[in-house]
Design an enzyme around this catalytic site. Structure first.
Site, PDB file in Angstrom:
ATOM      1  N   HIS A   1       0.811  -1.262   0.110  1.00  0.00           N
ATOM      2  CA  HIS A   1       0.017   0.033  -0.238  1.00  0.00           C
ATOM      3  C   HIS A   1       1.018   1.222  -0.136  1.00  0.00           C
ATOM      4  CE1 HIS A   1       0.350   0.917   4.350  1.00  0.00           C
ATOM      5  NE2 HIS A   1       0.474  -0.610   4.534  1.00  0.00           N
TER       6      HIS A   1
ATOM      7  N   ASP B   1       6.258   0.550   6.951  1.00  0.00           N
ATOM      8  CA  ASP B   1       4.890   0.381   6.843  1.00  0.00           C
ATOM      9  C   ASP B   1       4.210   1.604   5.677  1.00  0.00           C
ATOM     10  OD1 ASP B   1       2.239  -0.493   6.887  1.00  0.00           O
ATOM     11  OD2 ASP B   1       1.903   0.569   8.750  1.00  0.00           O
TER      12      ASP B   1
ATOM     13  N   GLU C   1      -5.257   1.844   2.394  1.00  0.00           N
ATOM     14  CA  GLU C   1      -5.056   0.466   3.107  1.00  0.00           C
ATOM     15  C   GLU C   1      -5.062   0.981   4.719  1.00  0.00           C
ATOM     16  OE1 GLU C   1      -3.134  -2.425   6.052  1.00  0.00           O
ATOM     17  OE2 GLU C   1      -2.746  -0.265   5.838  1.00  0.00           O
ATOM     18  N   GLU C   2      -4.606   2.336   5.210  1.00  0.00           N
ATOM     19  CA  GLU C   2      -4.606   2.596   6.436  1.00  0.00           C
ATOM     20  C   GLU C   2      -6.178   2.982   6.964  1.00  0.00           C
ATOM     21  OE1 GLU C   2      -2.469   1.822   8.418  1.00  0.00           O
ATOM     22  OE2 GLU C   2      -0.516   1.975   7.436  1.00  0.00           O
TER      23      GLU C   2
ATOM     24  N   GLU D   1       3.352  -6.432   3.521  1.00  0.00           N
ATOM     25  CA  GLU D   1       3.566  -5.742   4.816  1.00  0.00           C
ATOM     26  C   GLU D   1       4.641  -5.787   5.412  1.00  0.00           C
ATOM     27  OE1 GLU D   1       1.215  -3.479   6.748  1.00  0.00           O
ATOM     28  OE2 GLU D   1       0.210  -3.394   4.936  1.00  0.00           O
TER      29      GLU D   1
ATOM     30  N   HIS E   1       3.717   2.948  13.169  1.00  0.00           N
ATOM     31  CA  HIS E   1       2.897   3.720  13.197  1.00  0.00           C
ATOM     32  C   HIS E   1       3.226   5.099  14.299  1.00  0.00           C
ATOM     33  CE1 HIS E   1      -1.048   1.763  11.264  1.00  0.00           C
ATOM     34  NE2 HIS E   1       0.037   1.586  10.688  1.00  0.00           N
TER      35      HIS E   1
END
Length: 409
Positions: free
Chosen positions: A110, A139, A173-174, A198, A381
């Site tokens: 993504h 990510d 995606e998030e 991922e 994140h």
């Protein structure tokens, strides 16, 4: 836990045809040499991508990342389809490459991150003590890079023993979108196997199961009043939503890996007014699909116990991605991956994750799926998110060889 719904014919065929190869103690020298040769170049591409803000919904940055990835894939011979998505404020990418074999292999990554505009300028790509830092470095910009360079390695080898490789790049995606979910499901149905790019887990692992996600919403309606002159005339929605948070926050089940965590609260906008409206939202994760049904029922049942009389309480559960359970088919994929990594004298850890991902959608339509093929990293994140520089070569090797082995049908 195994799926209980019928498998597609492709998945059934794959399950029957997965013969675990005998791996030698020696790595594939040409693949290893190419992966090592590309390390510096791969890090340069990673730097370019990380230094572009591409938070979910940020059109300028997502477009830049998409154009860079599409250019790389075109150079590898892929045909490109852009799938517009208003909810994502951008287009998803479906890139396809035809080969001469029988296997249809889907790669997914993504382009969006969780980081807001300006993050790249505040924390640009840099390497310190063997780790690369920057927004989205693991990510999932590291996943995009791993996929592109594994494909470059295979092209160098003249490897075409697959029927088709599809590289799907999700722009949302998030946050998720209905269009992206449908695109992934539809695309996955036409493939024999999915490898999701991922990040590799900090212990150098792949992800064999994931929890599903949902959002619990609590809405409270009260009655406004002057907080100093006549608070008794009001019905405090803030107090009621606080009560609900405390009792509904206990609906998780540790044994079943179900969690519920309230994360967003809103009530009132003036200190001298008893608030007549309040809302609370909770992140819900579950490894078992039936747990979402249970949570939804328990939200309604438990919320009937109110602290403030004459308030109205409404609950709902907004479902996101389904769980990705471990299956017999994913175990076969794990065995192949472990054998390949063993060629390098390395050991893959096999893990589950509380984080939901696009892999759940692929697995949900019956396509054997394995996750975590991106560059290894940690602190996902967060501003401290990092990628291990020395994982680039082994991860490119792993993905290249995985595609080769899956093509042997």
């Amino acid at each position: 836990m195994l799926f209980t719904f019928p498998r597609t014919l492709l998945a059934a065929t794959l399950a029957l045809s997965f013969a675990l190869p005998a791996y030698s103690a020696e790595p594939h020298k040409q693949i290893q040499a190419d992966a090592e040769q590309y390390k510096a170049e791969a890090l340069k591409l990673l730097e370019r991508l990380v230094n572009i803000d591409s938070g979910s919904g940020y059109e300028p940055g997502l477009t830049q990342v998409r154009e860079i990835a599409v250019d790389e894939l075109k150079q590898l011979g892929f045909s490109i389809q852009l799938v517009p998505d208003k909810a994502a404020n951008n287009s998803h990418v479906v890139a396809t490459l035809k080969g001469t074999g029988k296997a249809k292999i889907l790669l997914m990554a993504h382009m969006d991150t969780v980081f807001k505009e300006g993050s790249a300028a505040e924390r640009p790509f840099h390497i310190k003590d063997g780790r690369a830092y920057g927004p989205g470095v693991m990510d999932d910009k590291g996943g995009i890079v791993a996929g592109i360079y594994a494909l470059k390695v295979l092209k160098n080898q003249g490897f075409k023993d697959y029927a088709q490789i599809t590289f799907l790049l999700d722009a949302s995606e998030e946050t998720g979108s209905d269009a992206a979910s449908e695109l992934i499901r539809t695309t996955a149905k036409g493939h024999d196997v999915t490898l999701n790019l991922e990040p590799g887990r900090p212990a150098d692992g792949l992800v064999v199961w994931r929890k599903g996600s949902a959002t619990a919403v609590v809405e409270v309606k009260g009655k406004a009043a002057h907080a100093g002159v006549a608070p008794e005339l009001g019905r405090n929605a803030a107090m009621e939503v606080a009560h609900q948070i405390l009792q509904l926050g206990k609906l998780g089940d540790e044994e079943k890996k179900t969690t519920i965590n309230f994360t967003v609260l809103k009530a009132g906008d003036r200190t001298n007014v008893i608030p007549d409206q309040a809302t609370a939202k909770a992140d819900v994760r579950a490894a078992l699909p039936e747990e979402f049904d249970r949570i939804e029922k328990d939200l309604a049942r438990v919320s009937a116990d109110k602290l403030i009389p004459e308030t109205e309480v409404k609950t709902s559960l907004q479902r996101g991605l389904p769980p990705m359970p471990q299956t017999a088919e994913s175990d076969k994929l794990v065995a192949i991956a472990q054998g390949i990594y063993g060629e390098l004298g390395k050991t893959l850890t096999i893990e589950g994750s509380g984080g939901a991902a696009d892999a759940s959608l692929s697995a949900g339509v019956g396509t054997p799926t394995l996750d975590g093929f991106g560059i290894v990293g940690g602190n996902i994140h967060t501003p401290e998110e990092y990628a291990e520089v020395e994982s680039v070569v082994p991860r490119v090797y792993l993905l290249s060889r995985m595609i080769m082995e899956l093509s042997k049908r």
